[in-house]
Design a protein around this motif. Sequence first.
Motif, short mmCIF file in Angstrom:
data_model
loop_
_atom_site.label_atom_id
_atom_site.label_comp_id
_atom_site.label_asym_id
_atom_site.label_seq_id
_atom_site.Cartn_x
_atom_site.Cartn_y
_atom_site.Cartn_z
N ARG A 41 26.85 -25.40 1.20
CA ARG A 41 26.10 -25.66 -0.04
C ARG A 41 26.09 -27.15 -0.38
O ARG A 41 25.16 -27.64 -1.03
N ASN A 42 27.12 -27.87 0.05
CA ASN A 42 27.22 -29.29 -0.28
C ASN A 42 26.57 -30.21 0.74
O ASN A 42 26.53 -31.42 0.54
N ILE A 43 26.08 -29.65 1.84
CA ILE A 43 25.47 -30.48 2.88
C ILE A 43 24.01 -30.76 2.54
O ILE A 43 23.18 -29.86 2.55
N LYS A 44 23.72 -32.01 2.22
CA LYS A 44 22.35 -32.43 1.97
C LYS A 44 21.76 -33.12 3.20
O LYS A 44 20.55 -33.11 3.41
N SER A 45 22.64 -33.72 3.99
CA SER A 45 22.21 -34.36 5.23
C SER A 45 23.39 -34.42 6.18
O SER A 45 24.56 -34.32 5.76
N ASN A 198 26.25 -36.07 4.50
CA ASN A 198 25.61 -36.64 3.32
C ASN A 198 25.45 -38.16 3.39
O ASN A 198 25.42 -38.84 2.36
N ALA A 199 25.32 -38.66 4.60
CA ALA A 199 24.96 -40.07 4.76
C ALA A 199 23.47 -40.21 4.47
O ALA A 199 22.70 -39.27 4.61
N LYS A 200 23.04 -41.38 4.03
CA LYS A 200 21.64 -41.61 3.69
C LYS A 200 20.79 -41.58 4.97
O LYS A 200 21.10 -42.27 5.95
N ILE A 201 19.75 -40.74 4.96
CA ILE A 201 18.83 -40.65 6.09
C ILE A 201 17.40 -40.80 5.56
O ILE A 201 16.95 -40.01 4.72
N ASP A 202 16.71 -41.81 5.99
CA ASP A 202 15.32 -42.01 5.59
C ASP A 202 14.42 -40.98 6.26
O ASP A 202 14.71 -40.51 7.38
N ASP A 203 13.31 -40.63 5.61
CA ASP A 203 12.37 -39.66 6.18
C ASP A 203 11.77 -40.17 7.50
O ASP A 203 11.33 -39.37 8.32
N SER A 204 11.80 -41.48 7.69
CA SER A 204 11.27 -42.04 8.94
C SER A 204 12.06 -41.56 10.15
O SER A 204 11.55 -41.61 11.29
N ALA A 205 13.29 -41.07 9.93
CA ALA A 205 14.09 -40.55 11.03
C ALA A 205 13.50 -39.28 11.63
O ALA A 205 13.89 -38.87 12.72
#
Length: 208
Positions: A41-45, A198-205
């Motif tokens: 539940r806590n995994i956003k990325s 939950n590291a920042k991942i840009d949509d460009s990835a």
Amino acid sequence: MKTKTAVVLFLLCSLGIWAQEQKMSASEVANFKATVEKESRNIKSLKTDFIQYKHLDFLSKDIETSGKMAFKAPNLLNWQYTKPYQYSIVFKNNKVYINDQGNKSTVDAKSKMFEKINKLIVGSVSGNMFDDKEFDISYYKAKDAYIAKLTPKTATIKKYIKEVDLYFPVNEGTVSQVKLIEPSGDFTRIVFKNKQINAKIDDSAFTN
């Protein structure tokens, strides 16, 4: 002498039993699922390196490839192979985007089969598969990991996959290894390394 031999045999058998997987009790399963579901539940990325081993019975050595994987909730996924070749697969907006060393193609993923494949991959990465109605699930424990073994219920999936094994390190709620076993007995084992949750991942990835 017979007594000593019997003791040695007993010890060897005991070591063999403990070295193998054991079925988890109902309370162990409940605790394990609660831990994994809370983590999921806590995994956003999620970003991770991976090594993939393809085992084929007729080969003496597994085929090894490696690369990087990026996941962004709810269903953006990029598998990028970097060694020994360049190949990437992006799941996005009900489509599969393939880049085979510069040769690009797109596949419509609205079919039921692609939906199941996408759900299987995303669920395997995040560990959020325990409520899936497509599989029967059994739970085991080994020396340093808990294992969820998923057996497909539907003929469509059984045609391609005999079993999916998800490995979770003890006291962790995210998958460390995925093993996809084919009906033939051949299998693919994927080992995740250097996970970043939950590291920042840009949509460009997720642009192929």
